[in-house]
Design a protein around this motif. Structure first.
Motif, PDB file in Angstrom:
ATOM      1  N   GLN A   1      49.309  33.944  20.088  1.00 59.67           N
ATOM      2  CA  GLN A   1      48.188  33.964  21.024  1.00 59.67           C
ATOM      3  C   GLN A   1      47.157  32.904  20.688  1.00 59.67           C
ATOM      4  O   GLN A   1      46.614  32.258  21.563  1.00 59.67           O
ATOM      5  CB  GLN A   1      47.518  35.344  21.007  1.00 59.67           C
ATOM      6  CG  GLN A   1      48.291  36.427  21.720  1.00 59.67           C
ATOM      7  CD  GLN A   1      47.453  37.686  21.882  1.00 59.67           C
ATOM      8  OE1 GLN A   1      46.245  37.611  22.019  1.00 59.67           O
ATOM      9  NE2 GLN A   1      48.099  38.833  21.861  1.00 59.67           N
TER      10      GLN A   1
ATOM     11  N   GLU B   1      51.377  35.954  24.997  1.00 60.02           N
ATOM     12  CA  GLU B   1      50.294  35.652  25.949  1.00 60.02           C
ATOM     13  C   GLU B   1      50.098  34.137  26.100  1.00 60.02           C
ATOM     14  O   GLU B   1      49.007  33.609  25.845  1.00 60.02           O
ATOM     15  CB  GLU B   1      48.987  36.314  25.497  1.00 60.02           C
ATOM     16  CG  GLU B   1      49.024  37.831  25.452  1.00 60.02           C
ATOM     17  CD  GLU B   1      49.000  38.472  26.827  1.00 60.02           C
ATOM     18  OE1 GLU B   1      49.012  37.732  27.828  1.00 60.02           O
ATOM     19  OE2 GLU B   1      48.985  39.704  26.894  1.00 60.02           O
TER      20      GLU B   1
ATOM     21  N   ASN C   1      47.004  32.842  28.420  1.00 62.83           N
ATOM     22  CA  ASN C   1      45.606  33.216  28.190  1.00 62.83           C
ATOM     23  C   ASN C   1      44.774  31.962  27.921  1.00 62.83           C
ATOM     24  O   ASN C   1      45.173  31.089  27.150  1.00 62.83           O
ATOM     25  CB  ASN C   1      45.495  34.166  26.994  1.00 62.83           C
ATOM     26  CG  ASN C   1      45.557  35.616  27.428  1.00 62.83           C
ATOM     27  OD1 ASN C   1      45.797  35.923  28.593  1.00 62.83           O
ATOM     28  ND2 ASN C   1      45.355  36.520  26.486  1.00 62.83           N
ATOM     29  N   ASN C   2      43.618  31.879  28.547  1.00 63.37           N
ATOM     30  CA  ASN C   2      42.667  30.773  28.363  1.00 63.37           C
ATOM     31  C   ASN C   2      43.137  29.452  28.954  1.00 63.37           C
ATOM     32  O   ASN C   2      42.504  28.418  28.733  1.00 63.37           O
ATOM     33  CB  ASN C   2      42.332  30.565  26.871  1.00 63.37           C
ATOM     34  CG  ASN C   2      41.785  31.810  26.223  1.00 63.37           C
ATOM     35  OD1 ASN C   2      40.925  32.479  26.792  1.00 63.37           O
ATOM     36  ND2 ASN C   2      42.290  32.152  25.052  1.00 63.37           N
TER      37      ASN C   2
ATOM     38  N   ASP D   1      50.190  38.202  32.687  1.00 63.18           N
ATOM     39  CA  ASP D   1      50.042  37.242  33.778  1.00 63.18           C
ATOM     40  C   ASP D   1      51.114  37.552  34.830  1.00 63.18           C
ATOM     41  O   ASP D   1      52.293  37.271  34.634  1.00 63.18           O
ATOM     42  CB  ASP D   1      50.198  35.826  33.223  1.00 63.18           C
ATOM     43  CG  ASP D   1      50.023  34.749  34.288  1.00 63.18           C
ATOM     44  OD1 ASP D   1      50.160  35.054  35.492  1.00 63.18           O
ATOM     45  OD2 ASP D   1      49.785  33.591  33.914  1.00 63.18           O
TER      46      ASP D   1
ATOM     47  N   GLN E   1      34.113  35.764  28.138  1.00 64.25           N
ATOM     48  CA  GLN E   1      35.495  35.948  27.693  1.00 64.25           C
ATOM     49  C   GLN E   1      35.590  36.251  26.204  1.00 64.25           C
ATOM     50  O   GLN E   1      36.623  36.744  25.744  1.00 64.25           O
ATOM     51  CB  GLN E   1      36.323  34.718  28.038  1.00 64.25           C
ATOM     52  CG  GLN E   1      35.775  33.409  27.505  1.00 64.25           C
ATOM     53  CD  GLN E   1      36.542  32.218  28.051  1.00 64.25           C
ATOM     54  OE1 GLN E   1      37.755  32.165  27.945  1.00 64.25           O
ATOM     55  NE2 GLN E   1      35.851  31.261  28.654  1.00 64.25           N
TER      56      GLN E   1
ATOM     57  N   GLU F   1      36.346  35.057  32.909  1.00 66.23           N
ATOM     58  CA  GLU F   1      37.724  35.384  32.507  1.00 66.23           C
ATOM     59  C   GLU F   1      37.846  36.847  32.077  1.00 66.23           C
ATOM     60  O   GLU F   1      38.225  37.147  30.945  1.00 66.23           O
ATOM     61  CB  GLU F   1      38.181  34.452  31.376  1.00 66.23           C
ATOM     62  CG  GLU F   1      38.297  32.996  31.777  1.00 66.23           C
ATOM     63  CD  GLU F   1      39.466  32.721  32.708  1.00 66.23           C
ATOM     64  OE1 GLU F   1      40.205  33.658  33.046  1.00 66.23           O
ATOM     65  OE2 GLU F   1      39.623  31.564  33.116  1.00 66.23           O
TER      66      GLU F   1
ATOM     67  N   ASN G   1      41.622  38.464  30.668  1.00 69.43           N
ATOM     68  CA  ASN G   1      42.371  38.110  29.456  1.00 69.43           C
ATOM     69  C   ASN G   1      42.528  39.340  28.565  1.00 69.43           C
ATOM     70  O   ASN G   1      41.570  40.049  28.276  1.00 69.43           O
ATOM     71  CB  ASN G   1      41.644  37.006  28.669  1.00 69.43           C
ATOM     72  CG  ASN G   1      41.878  35.633  29.279  1.00 69.43           C
ATOM     73  OD1 ASN G   1      42.660  35.476  30.202  1.00 69.43           O
ATOM     74  ND2 ASN G   1      41.183  34.633  28.757  1.00 69.43           N
ATOM     75  N   HIS G   2      43.748  39.587  28.133  1.00 70.40           N
ATOM     76  CA  HIS G   2      44.101  40.664  27.194  1.00 70.40           C
ATOM     77  C   HIS G   2      44.131  42.056  27.824  1.00 70.40           C
ATOM     78  O   HIS G   2      44.459  43.025  27.135  1.00 70.40           O
ATOM     79  CB  HIS G   2      43.158  40.697  25.984  1.00 70.40           C
ATOM     80  CG  HIS G   2      43.079  39.400  25.241  1.00 70.40           C
ATOM     81  ND1 HIS G   2      44.160  38.863  24.571  1.00 70.40           N
ATOM     82  CD2 HIS G   2      42.061  38.521  25.081  1.00 70.40           C
ATOM     83  CE1 HIS G   2      43.798  37.710  24.023  1.00 70.40           C
ATOM     84  NE2 HIS G   2      42.532  37.488  24.313  1.00 70.40           N
TER      85      HIS G   2
ATOM     86  N   SER H   1      37.746  32.709  36.882  1.00 66.27           N
ATOM     87  CA  SER H   1      39.081  33.211  36.563  1.00 66.27           C
ATOM     88  C   SER H   1      40.132  32.234  37.061  1.00 66.27           C
ATOM     89  O   SER H   1      39.953  31.578  38.093  1.00 66.27           O
ATOM     90  CB  SER H   1      39.309  34.594  37.194  1.00 66.27           C
ATOM     91  OG  SER H   1      40.616  35.055  36.928  1.00 66.27           O
TER      92      SER H   1
ATOM     93  N   ASP I   1      43.206  33.580  37.350  1.00 62.54           N
ATOM     94  CA  ASP I   1      44.198  34.551  37.806  1.00 62.54           C
ATOM     95  C   ASP I   1      44.068  34.713  39.320  1.00 62.54           C
ATOM     96  O   ASP I   1      43.212  35.434  39.821  1.00 62.54           O
ATOM     97  CB  ASP I   1      43.959  35.896  37.092  1.00 62.54           C
ATOM     98  CG  ASP I   1      45.044  36.914  37.379  1.00 62.54           C
ATOM     99  OD1 ASP I   1      45.695  36.819  38.438  1.00 62.54           O
ATOM    100  OD2 ASP I   1      45.233  37.824  36.543  1.00 62.54           O
TER     101      ASP I   1
END
Length: 532
Positions: free
Chosen positions: A75, A167, A170-171, A197, A408, A483, A486-487, A511, A513
């Motif tokens: 990660q 992950e 992520n970021n 995701d 985040q 964000e 995330n996680h 975001s 996403d």
């Protein structure tokens, strides 16, 4: 001799924490050369499974057998001060040899060992992931997202039989996420991908879900898994309802049979007491009654045992989960109220190098606005201006309603305080009962609410931050979310989406996403291009 087909086989695998808490138990899995997504709630053991596959952790029970070579992407890509991109490729020494050869300082033996195609092959790997950097670039100069992509390029460069990715998006910005998806789409080896995701999971060949009951595998991507999961959950709930009805019916039948036998026995005893039947006949009736009662009792016991076993089997197929419930009361924001006003704002962090230049933005009433753009484009800088933690160099920035910022890194939480203490600190005037009730909706019940924030996992920390931000009796009229997904595991993510979709205040959200932004009803998008 032909090479065996690469595979990872997990047999009766178990792992427990040093204090004896079981994380994984009796796990049986086989990974073939295909792309497999690993999903499950935070804390169920997804990252632990990857560490067991790499040998970073030793199993408490069972075994892991690997046919082939593996490469792991974690990660967080840790950075030492002297590390460069070449270190991610394991090529520092080989590239140093090439530099000596190019300068005429290499020996004859070194020249024979030089890999003259190495520079070009590394450059090709980096370009595929959108990284036009030379291999001697210090990792400290790269953003977190760029380091993740460089690490993935280095892992693929080794041509392993299996990629293990924890992950990976992520970021990452939209371009980085797309690069990871495209890379995996073209990957012909095996891949085991822990992710929340949904766009990435849609590209998988199979999904393995880890739960407290074990592991289940579904062919296809996220949508196929979600559809099958809903069908199986409905079937399991129906089986449980049927088993409960049967157990109740068997219990009622046994009770009714016992009552009927009691009435017959009582009638026989009254008749015998009147003395109008021979003693031998009365004795026979008593013996037959006892035999009948015993047979009926044994039959009822067998039926009850069968019904209880069926009920236990039905219950074993359903995991008891403490649900996350995000229900926000009204923020009381009038539709005509100006929430935010940025007027020709220029700002940055280093004098003479503006990150944002001449930006104007107004939000009125319960508008929902997304801030998008590549990593480094100034999204977090813009949120700092809105929150008042960064002053503009030019122009004016005004936030005109009560707001809450959820970043985040979950910096709003004091890592030295408990989750409950953080909630009370961030929501002054809240009673202890209100605090506990709000935290319980975010799965922080009883002792969990008293855990020190700094001891929480990434997913738990994110959930605690959301609880403190969204769980107040009167939510702020503007929520600023950086964000926020995330996680978060998929169930928690769905609950947050549902809560934010019903929220009646204004939203300003950063975001990458797309599925999340669509789910919460974003109506306007502000795109930052990284050029100020």
């Amino acid at each position: 001799m032909s090479r065996s087909i690469p595979a990872i086989t997990v047999s009766r695998l178990g792992w427990s924490t040093p204090d004896g808490r079981a994380v994984l138990s009796n796990l049986d899995l086989r990974f073939a050369p295909e792309r497999t997504g690993i999903v499950g709630r935070n804390g169920v053991g997804k990252s632990t499974l990857l560490r067991l596959l790499t040998g970073d952790l030793a199993p408490s029970t069972g075994s892991v057998a690997i046919e082939g070579r593996i490469a792991m992407l974690r990660q967080t890509v840790q950075v030492a001060p002297d590390e460069t991109i070449a270190d991610l490729f394991g090529a520092r020494a080989a590239l140093a040899l090439l530099r000596r050869a190019e300068s005429g300082a290499a020996t004859a033996d070194e020249l024979a060992e030089a890999d003259w195609t190495l520079d070009a092959r590394i450059a090709e790997s980096l370009t595929k992931l959108g990284l036009p950097f030379p291999p001697d670039t210090p990792l400290a100069r790269l953003s977190g997202g760029e380091r993740t992509r460089a690490a993935l390029a280095g892992a693929i460069f080794a041509v392993p039989d299996f990629l293990l990715l924890d992950e990976p998006t992520n970021n990452l910005d939209a371009a980085g996420r797309a690069a990871v998806r495209e890379t995996l789409a073209g990957w012909r080896g095996g891949a085991v991908v822990v992710s929340h995701d949904r766009d990435l999971l849609e590209e998988m060949d199979a999904i393995v879900e880890l739960t407290g009951l074990g592991a289940t595998r579904t062919g296809g991507g996220w949508s196929a898994w979600q559809a099958r999961r809903q069908i199986e959950q409905a079937a399991a709930e129906q089986q449980l309802a049927t088993a409960e009805k049967r157990a109740d019916a068997v219990q009622r039948q046994a009770q009714a049979a016992t009552e009927r036998q009691d009435r017959r026995d009582s009638g026989g005893r009254r008749k015998a007491a009147r003395g109008d039947m021979p003693r031998i006949v009365a004795g026979g009736m008593k013996r037959r009654a006892e035999e009948s009662r015993g047979a009926a009792g044994r039959l009822a016991e067998r039926r009850q045992d069968a019904a209880t076993a069926q009920l236990a089997e039905a219950r074993s197929r359903i995991e008891i989960v403490d649900p996350l419930a995000v229900s926000l009361p009204s923020a009381g924001l009038p539709a005509s109220r100006t929430v935010l006003d940025l007027d020709h704002v220029t700002a940055g962090h280093v004098a003479g190098r503006p990150v944002i230049r001449d930006l104007s933005l107004t939000i009125t009433g319960p508008e929902r606005v997304a801030i998008v753009g590549p990593n480094g484009a100034g999204k977090s800088t813009l949120l700092a201006l809105v929150a008042g933690t960064l002053a503009p160099w030019q122009g004016r920035a005004r936030t005109l309603v009560p707001f809450a910022l959820f970043d985040q890194r979950v910096a709003l939480l004091d890592p030295a305080r408990s989750v409950a203490d953080n909630f009370l600190r961030l929501n002054p005037g809240t009673t202890n009962n209100q605090c506990r009730a709000a935290l319980a909706r975010f799965r922080f019940r009883a002792e969990a609410a008293d855990r020190i924030a700094g001891t929480l996992s990434d997913g738990q920390m994110l959930r605690a931050g959301l609880a403190c931000t969204l769980g107040a009796p009167r939510p702020p009229q503007l929520l600023i979310l950086d964000e926020p997904t995330n996680h978060l595991d998929l169930d928690a993510l769905t609950a947050v989406e549902t809560g934010l979709a019903a929220y009646d205040g204004a939203l300003l959200v950063v975001s990458h996403d797309r599925t999340f932004l669509n789910a919460i009803g974003i109506a306007r998008t502000v795109a930052l291009d990284g050029a100020g």
